[in-house]
Design a protein around this motif. Structure first.
Motif, mmCIF file in Angstrom:
data_model
loop_
_atom_site.group_PDB
_atom_site.id
_atom_site.type_symbol
_atom_site.label_atom_id
_atom_site.label_comp_id
_atom_site.label_asym_id
_atom_site.label_seq_id
_atom_site.Cartn_x
_atom_site.Cartn_y
_atom_site.Cartn_z
ATOM 1 N N ASP A 142 -8.581 -3.353 4.369
ATOM 2 C CA ASP A 142 -8.245 -4.647 3.770
ATOM 3 C C ASP A 142 -8.788 -4.759 2.348
ATOM 4 O OD1 ASP A 142 -6.897 -5.426 6.010
ATOM 5 O OD2 ASP A 142 -8.495 -6.691 6.803
ATOM 6 N N ALA A 143 -10.026 -4.313 2.152
ATOM 7 C CA ALA A 143 -10.677 -4.484 0.852
ATOM 8 C C ALA A 143 -10.090 -3.569 -0.217
ATOM 9 C CB ALA A 143 -12.183 -4.232 0.987
ATOM 10 N N ILE A 144 -9.736 -2.335 0.163
ATOM 11 C CA ILE A 144 -9.293 -1.354 -0.822
ATOM 12 C C ILE A 144 -7.792 -1.393 -1.074
ATOM 13 C CG2 ILE A 144 -9.099 1.136 -1.288
ATOM 14 C CD1 ILE A 144 -11.755 1.518 0.084
ATOM 15 N N LEU A 145 -6.997 -1.666 -0.021
ATOM 16 C CA LEU A 145 -5.541 -1.584 -0.180
ATOM 17 C C LEU A 145 -4.820 -2.895 0.109
ATOM 18 C CD1 LEU A 145 -4.550 1.935 1.170
ATOM 19 C CD2 LEU A 145 -3.999 0.979 -1.050
ATOM 20 N N PHE A 146 -5.003 -3.431 1.317
ATOM 21 C CA PHE A 146 -4.192 -4.579 1.714
ATOM 22 C C PHE A 146 -4.396 -5.780 0.792
ATOM 23 C CE2 PHE A 146 -3.319 -8.485 4.023
ATOM 24 C CZ PHE A 146 -2.068 -8.235 4.546
ATOM 25 N N GLN A 147 -5.641 -6.211 0.614
ATOM 26 C CA GLN A 147 -5.882 -7.404 -0.198
ATOM 27 C C GLN A 147 -5.488 -7.233 -1.665
ATOM 28 O OE1 GLN A 147 -9.943 -8.771 1.541
ATOM 29 N NE2 GLN A 147 -9.047 -10.573 0.575
ATOM 30 N N PRO A 242 -0.183 5.457 1.602
ATOM 31 C CA PRO A 242 -1.021 4.300 1.943
ATOM 32 C C PRO A 242 -0.527 3.005 1.300
ATOM 33 C CG PRO A 242 -2.383 6.174 1.345
ATOM 34 C CD PRO A 242 -0.981 6.547 1.002
ATOM 35 N N ILE A 243 -0.040 3.112 0.055
ATOM 36 C CA ILE A 243 0.504 1.931 -0.620
ATOM 37 C C ILE A 243 1.721 1.415 0.136
ATOM 38 C CG2 ILE A 243 1.627 1.116 -2.727
ATOM 39 C CD1 ILE A 243 -0.110 3.102 -4.278
ATOM 40 N N LEU A 244 2.568 2.332 0.581
ATOM 41 C CA LEU A 244 3.769 1.960 1.323
ATOM 42 C C LEU A 244 3.411 1.258 2.630
ATOM 43 C CD1 LEU A 244 6.871 2.401 0.922
ATOM 44 C CD2 LEU A 244 6.672 4.340 2.474
ATOM 45 N N ILE A 245 2.415 1.795 3.329
ATOM 46 C CA ILE A 245 1.976 1.189 4.594
ATOM 47 C C ILE A 245 1.401 -0.199 4.343
ATOM 48 C CG2 ILE A 245 0.357 1.396 6.515
ATOM 49 C CD1 ILE A 245 0.607 4.457 6.197
ATOM 50 N N ALA A 246 0.560 -0.317 3.314
ATOM 51 C CA ALA A 246 -0.026 -1.616 2.991
ATOM 52 C C ALA A 246 1.057 -2.627 2.646
ATOM 53 C CB ALA A 246 -1.018 -1.477 1.839
#
Length: 388
Positions: A142-147, A242-246
């Protein structure tokens, strides 16, 4: 978007009790913070059961154990109540209610909960279930990618006319591609050099056939002499996944107004209910598009891969076999676009839009790389051989 998801099902429910007029259970005994709590309601009577809803309040009574007793809690959601209706359960059927729009407003605190439904002057309730703290992996994700991606998308939405999700996704894609411009450019150049060196690699394999240690040594020297990193072409793609998943989770669940606490302080007042999710008034971005978008993106992927392949002159010997890299490239040329098209059809169209714009950007980059290579006199084969 519906405030609740109802799924009427035939037969029984594995977790539902078979006694009483109603049997209500939750899908799990334990949820981590941020997970959707799913309630199952089974009608054990011989008549239709109608359970009224008080939208925008949470569907049924939720209680939290405060250390001494269960106390009722409730919350309202910023949802369109015109699209909701009372829960109707046919005899012998099971319906499910998703508390996704209240998962933080109701279940953000760790501890024990239960859900209660009044019916026929009785109360039916679930067994206690636990809300636990998010694990370190989820917190890090959450902190590195999702948010960051979530907040970047919401920020761009606030800047676009009409708060268009589609326009914001395009802008976000361009920002990400510009950030990755230098490494992706190097990756494309490295991939082209690898293809240009392929004749030399084939020569090494033939000359030292059966001596894997010598083949490996000569191959490493060849890569070193031409300053090529064989793994460099993979890095931008690995970063993209990872960007795509987020982005998938952002579009699937992030637009829920209940997620407002995930916004950074300058965006706390953003109105998530006013986001326009239909791109160009024809493409709903929060739902999968099964045909048009997958075909277009598959075609773009085909073009991008085709441009990345070197054009080689026909071999002098008619019976000459293509090298391993050429075989792999030709296989990927047809398989990868199909895989991407199937993937696009299975995710929200907003994710497909991101991948399509990203691929279009890559096509432009590849054209630049190809043109630069031609200007340098690189026509697909490096003359000479490092092995004498």
């Amino acid at each position: 978007m519906l405030a609740m998801q109802f799924f009427n099902r035939g037969g029984g429910n594995d977790t539902a009790n078979s006694t009483g007029d109603l049997a209500i259970t939750v899908s799990k005994d334990e949820y981590s913070q941020g997970q959707d709590v799913i309630l199952s309601v089974r009608n054990n009577t011989e008549s239709v059961v109608t359970l009224p809803q008080e939208c925008p309040k949470n569907p049924f009574a939720v209680s939290y154990f405060n250390g001494e007793k269960f106390v009722p809690i409730e919350a309202t959601a910023q949802i369109d109540c015109s699209e909701t209706s009372d829960l109707v359960v046919k005899p012998g059927k099971t319906a499910r209610v998703n508390y996704g729009f209240w998962k933080y407003a109701l279940f953000n605190n760790t501890g024990r909960y239960k859900i209660t439904i009044p019916f026929n002057e009785k109360e039916f309730f679930t067994s206690d279930f636990e809300i636990t703290e998010r694990g370190i992996v989820k917190k890090t994700w959450d902190a590195i990618l999702f948010q960051p991606i979530y907040n970047a998308l919401i920020f761009l939405i606030t800047l676009t006319p009409g708060k268009s999700l589609g326009t914001a996704i395009i802008l976000l894609t361009l920002v990400i591609r510009l950030i990755l411009l230098v490494p992706s450019q190097h990756a494309m150049q490295s991939q082209r050099k690898m293809q240009e060196m392929q004749p030399k690699l084939e020569h090494i394999k033939k000359k030292f056939a059966g001596n894997q240690e010598r083949i490996a040594k000569e191959t490493m020297e060849l890569w070193k002499s031409h300053k090529v990193n064989p793994f460099g072409s993979c890095m931008p793609l690995l970063v993209q996944f990872p960007i795509l998943i987020a982005l998938y989770y952002v579009i699937s669940t992030g637009l829920n107004p209940d997620n407002v606490h995930l916004l950074y302080t300058p965006l706390k007042n953003a109105d998530l209910t006013s986001i326009h999710t239909i791109f160009l008034n024809i493409l709903p971005l929060t739902k999968p598009n099964l045909f048009v978008l997958p075909i277009l993106i598959g075609l773009l992927q085909f073009i991008q891969i085709k441009l990345s392949m070197l054009r080689r002159s026909k071999p002098d010997k008619p019976d000459a076999h293509p090298n391993e890299m050429e075989t792999v490239n030709k296989t990927m040329l047809y398989i990868m676009p199909v895989m991407i098209a199937v993937f696009t059809a299975s995710v929200p169209a907003g994710v497909g839009l991101y991948w399509g714009i990203s691929t279009l950007f890559a096509v432009g980059q590849q054209l630049v790389v190809n043109r630069a290579a031609l200007k340098k006199g690189s026509h697909g084969i490096i003359e000479g051989s490092v092995i004498q």
